[in-house]
Motif scaffolding. Structure first.
Motif, short mmCIF file in Angstrom:
data_model
loop_
_atom_site.label_atom_id
_atom_site.label_comp_id
_atom_site.label_asym_id
_atom_site.label_seq_id
_atom_site.Cartn_x
_atom_site.Cartn_y
_atom_site.Cartn_z
N THR A 48 0.86 -1.18 0.00
CA THR A 48 0.00 0.00 0.00
C THR A 48 0.89 1.23 0.00
O THR A 48 1.77 1.38 0.86
CB THR A 48 -0.92 0.02 1.24
N LYS A 53 -3.58 0.36 -3.12
CA LYS A 53 -3.22 -1.03 -2.90
C LYS A 53 -2.69 -1.58 -4.23
O LYS A 53 -3.42 -1.63 -5.21
CB LYS A 53 -4.43 -1.84 -2.44
N TYR A 96 -7.04 -4.56 -5.37
CA TYR A 96 -5.64 -4.20 -5.63
C TYR A 96 -5.44 -3.87 -7.10
O TYR A 96 -6.11 -4.41 -7.97
CB TYR A 96 -4.70 -5.36 -5.25
#
Length: 168
Positions: A48, A53, A96
């Motif tokens: 992160t 992310k 992500y």
């Protein structure tokens, strides 16, 4: 793996686990040698940065190439011969971004719309084949991985067919 700097081991139900911790209780990676002869390698590659992310594609790629090479070398050292199968999967991807352009994966990225990618099996005809190349073996899987995030192919293989994370 080359970036561990050391590790520990313990026996478990499955066989022998060799692991590297990334802090108090965080597991950064492990290798499991199963009683059946199978070998599993795991690595966390999620970070992160500024609330983003990110899964750095080059970290993933470096690990897949290195783990495959080390498993083949280990099998040879143990006197294992014949055919083998390499399975690769990426898990816990939702939320992500897959960073896929610069060396560290921050230049351009795309958000994952799926939680896991299980690549097709990679078949090794003969573990003793000295011309066996992890790069050539895995390149179709790398293309599949990059295609899963919207790119036409993995741009990190040079004209010589070798993995090169510095390519754009």
């Amino acid at each position: 793996m080359s970036d561990w700097g050391g590790g520990s081991s313990s026996f478990n139900y499955e066989g022998l686990a060799i692991y590297h911790g990334r802090g108090q209780d965080a597991l950064g990676g492990y290798v499991q040698v199963h009683r059946t002869g199978a070998i599993t390698a795991y690595r966390t590659a999620r970070i992160t940065i500024d609330d983003r992310k990110i899964i750095p594609s080059t970290t993933v790629g470096d690990f897949m190439i290195e783990a495959t090479i080390k498993m083949i070398e280990f099998a040879r050292l143990c006197g294992i011969a014949g055919s083998a199968v390499v399975n690769i999967g990426l898990r816990r991807l939702l939320g992500y971004e897959f960073g896929a352009r610069d060396r560290y994966g921050f230049d351009e990225s795309k958000l994952s719309e799926i939680d896991e990618i299980l690549m097709p099996e990679f078949w090794i005809g003969d573990l003793e084949d000295q011309d066996l190349s992890a790069d050539a073996l895995l390149q179709p899987g790398f293309d599949l991985l990059w295609q899963s995030f919207g790119w036409a192919e993995c741009p990190k293989f040079g004209a010589d067919g070798r993995w090169n994370p510095n390519l754009r």
